[in-house]
Design an enzyme around this catalytic site. Structure first.
Site, mmCIF file in Angstrom:
data_model
loop_
_atom_site.group_PDB
_atom_site.id
_atom_site.type_symbol
_atom_site.label_atom_id
_atom_site.label_comp_id
_atom_site.label_asym_id
_atom_site.label_seq_id
_atom_site.Cartn_x
_atom_site.Cartn_y
_atom_site.Cartn_z
ATOM 1 N N LYS A 232 -2.583 0.403 -25.152
ATOM 2 C CA LYS A 232 -3.098 0.339 -26.479
ATOM 3 C C LYS A 232 -1.821 0.230 -27.373
ATOM 4 O O LYS A 232 -0.919 -0.547 -27.016
ATOM 5 C CB LYS A 232 -3.968 1.295 -26.982
ATOM 6 C CG LYS A 232 -5.420 1.393 -25.996
ATOM 7 C CD LYS A 232 -6.145 2.590 -26.311
ATOM 8 C CE LYS A 232 -7.408 2.145 -25.796
ATOM 9 N NZ LYS A 232 -7.680 2.988 -24.438
ATOM 10 N N ASP B 114 -6.060 13.611 -25.572
ATOM 11 C CA ASP B 114 -6.302 12.230 -25.022
ATOM 12 C C ASP B 114 -5.465 11.410 -26.127
ATOM 13 O O ASP B 114 -6.404 11.149 -27.036
ATOM 14 C CB ASP B 114 -7.651 12.032 -24.671
ATOM 15 C CG ASP B 114 -7.617 10.304 -24.347
ATOM 16 O OD1 ASP B 114 -7.006 9.722 -24.419
ATOM 17 O OD2 ASP B 114 -8.849 10.186 -23.886
ATOM 18 N N ARG C 285 -2.549 -2.578 -18.611
ATOM 19 C CA ARG C 285 -3.533 -1.629 -18.454
ATOM 20 C C ARG C 285 -3.453 -0.662 -17.352
ATOM 21 O O ARG C 285 -2.897 -0.965 -16.273
ATOM 22 C CB ARG C 285 -4.950 -2.387 -17.918
ATOM 23 C CG ARG C 285 -5.262 -3.711 -18.906
ATOM 24 C CD ARG C 285 -6.856 -4.266 -18.574
ATOM 25 N NE ARG C 285 -7.602 -3.371 -19.349
ATOM 26 C CZ ARG C 285 -7.433 -3.444 -20.848
ATOM 27 N NH1 ARG C 285 -6.798 -4.388 -21.496
ATOM 28 N NH2 ARG C 285 -8.444 -2.738 -21.498
ATOM 29 N N THR D 38 -3.937 6.068 -21.963
ATOM 30 C CA THR D 38 -3.705 4.793 -21.578
ATOM 31 C C THR D 38 -2.515 4.342 -21.969
ATOM 32 O O THR D 38 -1.599 4.552 -22.673
ATOM 33 C CB THR D 38 -4.924 3.926 -22.160
ATOM 34 O OG1 THR D 38 -5.001 3.940 -23.697
ATOM 35 C CG2 THR D 38 -6.470 4.131 -21.573
ATOM 36 N N TYR E 90 0.859 -1.395 -0.019
ATOM 37 C CA TYR E 90 -0.006 -0.002 -0.116
ATOM 38 C C TYR E 90 0.899 1.132 -0.046
ATOM 39 O O TYR E 90 1.857 1.166 0.740
ATOM 40 C CB TYR E 90 -0.898 0.154 1.395
ATOM 41 C CG TYR E 90 -2.311 0.052 0.659
ATOM 42 C CD1 TYR E 90 -2.833 1.068 0.209
ATOM 43 C CD2 TYR E 90 -3.140 -1.063 1.236
ATOM 44 C CE1 TYR E 90 -4.179 1.254 -0.081
ATOM 45 C CE2 TYR E 90 -4.607 -0.956 0.752
ATOM 46 C CZ TYR E 90 -5.013 -0.007 0.071
ATOM 47 O OH TYR E 90 -6.487 -0.063 -0.335
HETATM 48 C C1 LIG Z 1 -9.392 7.765 -26.292
HETATM 49 C C2 LIG Z 1 -9.652 7.188 -25.275
HETATM 50 N N1 LIG Z 1 -9.470 7.400 -23.896
HETATM 51 C C3 LIG Z 1 -9.864 7.127 -22.697
HETATM 52 C C4 LIG Z 1 -10.154 5.520 -22.960
HETATM 53 C C5 LIG Z 1 -10.389 4.785 -21.484
HETATM 54 O O1 LIG Z 1 -9.791 3.936 -21.170
HETATM 55 P P1 LIG Z 1 -9.895 2.608 -20.156
HETATM 56 O O2 LIG Z 1 -10.770 1.833 -20.731
HETATM 57 O O3 LIG Z 1 -8.652 2.252 -19.621
HETATM 58 O O4 LIG Z 1 -10.821 3.386 -19.130
HETATM 59 C C6 LIG Z 1 -10.325 4.825 -24.073
HETATM 60 C C7 LIG Z 1 -10.515 3.386 -24.195
HETATM 61 O O5 LIG Z 1 -10.958 2.960 -25.028
HETATM 62 C C8 LIG Z 1 -10.082 5.555 -25.312
HETATM 63 O O6 LIG Z 1 -10.115 5.178 -26.321
#
Ligand SMILES: Cc1ncc(COP(=O)(O)O)c(C=O)c1O
Length: 430
Positions: free
Chosen positions: A219, A190, A225, A216, A45
């Site tokens: 991907k 993002d 993850r 993330t 933790y």
């Molecule tokens: C552009 C984008 N942002 C955020 C996310 C969210 O990610 P997570 O599924 O890990 O919550 C995704 C997931 O598909 C995404 O494509």
């Protein structure tokens, strides 16, 4: 030992090995990433941040988290990196919390135009706690910057998202910047889908143009993850207090203790992404997607293809997904811009090349796979979705049964299993 769980893991291993994983947000991580993720670091933790924890015993964890942060800043060219977000959605929530008050206006690409839930979609925190305004894509399926500018001037957003989840084109971040400056908004990229392509040098980087970045790690970046929030020099200049605001949003705002095993696995993935071989990987992902798209009569400038199935019939996305799955090809049904049918029974499919490329497949293999995809899609031609909504669930059930029994798809499934098994998957013995 839980025999049930490990038996199921073995089954899933087999599925991942003998099938073609073509969901563009998926990938195969390396054995080292798997090792870090399965390590004893899960036992600890560590609420708080390096050198400021609520718990003792974090000497090693502090070093690990600082190392991961430094790697992220080095890789992306940013000022601050936060590696604790549990996943992409909480990272986006934390980024929003850091720069907006509840009720502020946030703007993002509409879900039906290829945006993400967390950028202002119905039922997401981003429209429940904030006033969400969505911009869309035009007839050419590209972001309509005129509309974006008009909406921004009208609604004066505090935050503009520049990010996509089902969008096959490159993004021009300078256009977003100009609009964000006109209205004084925070501009957040993002890059979840394309972070691996950016660090691989095959997609423009937003770093010069945006204030914050979220991504993330699982991907195209090919990590576990997880997710990161990055602050650019520009973001720091906009608000020198931003570091503390993001930390506060992560904990106590949204999360508790960080997942240290995940932090370690992110660090391993970042080390891998710094190697020249990762650049070659990213380049190949894009090359493969371009070939696959061309073979399927479409276009891609990144790792994914958004394919309309309108020429096969009415509301064909679901049937396409079911038929391809029966043949051993995993993709997902997807709305197309201006979706004419329904988000649940959409007219298109979304597929991509990151996972196949991790297995060593190249252009030649893409041509072969496109051939199978076209053969499979022929099997659903004319299997139109019923216009009556109450008949749709039963219809899809019957399509699933039909496709499972379809001899042509069975034959393709066997061919694909033989073909795919020749391409190694880390952590899975063939
Ligand atoms: C552009 C984008 N942002 C955020 C996310 C969210 O990610 P997570 O599924 O890990 O919550 C995704 C997931 O598909 C995404 O494509």
């Amino acid at each position: 030992m839980s025999s049930k769980v490990f038996k199921l893991i073995e089954k899933e291993k087999k599925r991942q090995l003998i099938g073609l994983e073509m969901i563009p947000s998926e990938n195969y991580v390396s054995s080292d990433v798997l090792k870090a993720l399965g390590s004893i670091l899960t036992n600890k933790y560590s609420e708080g941040f390096p050198k400021a924890r609520y718990y003792g015993g974090n000497e090693v964890i502090d070093k690990l988290e600082i190392y991961a942060q430094n790697l992220a800043n080095k890789l992306f060219g940013t000022k601050y990196a936060f590696v604790q977000p549990y996943s992409g959605s909480p990272a986006n929530f934390a980024a929003t919390m850091a720069v907006c008050d509840p009720g502020d206006v946030v703007m993002g690409l509409a879900l039906s135009s290829g945006g993400h839930l967390t950028h202002g979609a119905n039922l997401s925190f981003s429209s429940i706690f904030y006033k969400a305004v969505n911009y869309t894509v035009g007839k050419d399926w590209k972001i309509n910057f005129e509309e974006l500018e008009d909406l921004a001037k009208k609604h004066k957003p505090k935050l503009i998202w520049a990010g996509t989840t089902a969008y096959p084109f490159k993004l021009d971040y300078s256009k977003f910047r100009k609009i964000a400056d006109e209205v004084g908004a925070w501009l957040v990229a993002d890059i979840s889908h394309i972070s691996g392509l950016i660090v691989g040098g095959v997609h423009p980087s937003p770093v010069k143009y945006v204030d914050l970045i979220t991504t993330t790690t699982h991907k195209t970046l090919r990590g576990p993850r997880g997710a990161m929030i990055l602050v650019t020099d520009r973001g720091y200049k906009k608000d020198p207090e931003i570091k503390g605001k993001i930390e506060k949003a992560i904990i106590p705002g949204l999360q508790g203790g960080p997942h240290n095993h995940q932090t370690a696995a992110i660090a391993v993935a970042l080390e891998e992404a710094l190697k020249p071989s990762f650049k070659r990987y990213a380049k190949q992902v894009v090359k493969n997607a371009a070939v696959l798209a061309a073979e399927l009569g479409s276009k891609s400038e990144n790792h994914l293809i958004l394919l309309s199935l309108e020429s096969y019939g009415y509301g064909m996305g679901y049937q396409g997904q079911v038929a391809l799955e029966a043949a051993g090809i995993t993709i997902n049904k997807n709305t197309i811009p201006g979706e004419p049918v329904s988000p649940f029974y959409p007219s298109g499919i979304r597929l991509g090349t990151p996972a196949l490329t991790s297995r060593g497949m190249k252009e030649k293999e893409m041509v072969k796979i496109a051939g199978w995809i076209k053969e499979v899609l022929e099997e659903i031609r004319g299997l139109d979705l019923p216009k009556e909504q109450e008949l749709r669930k039963e219809f899809i059930k019957s399509v699933k049964v039909k496709m499972k029994k379809n001899p042509k798809l069975k034959k393709i499934r066997q061919e694909i299993a033989k073909f795919a098994s020749k391409y190694p998957v880390p952590g899975i013995d063939s």
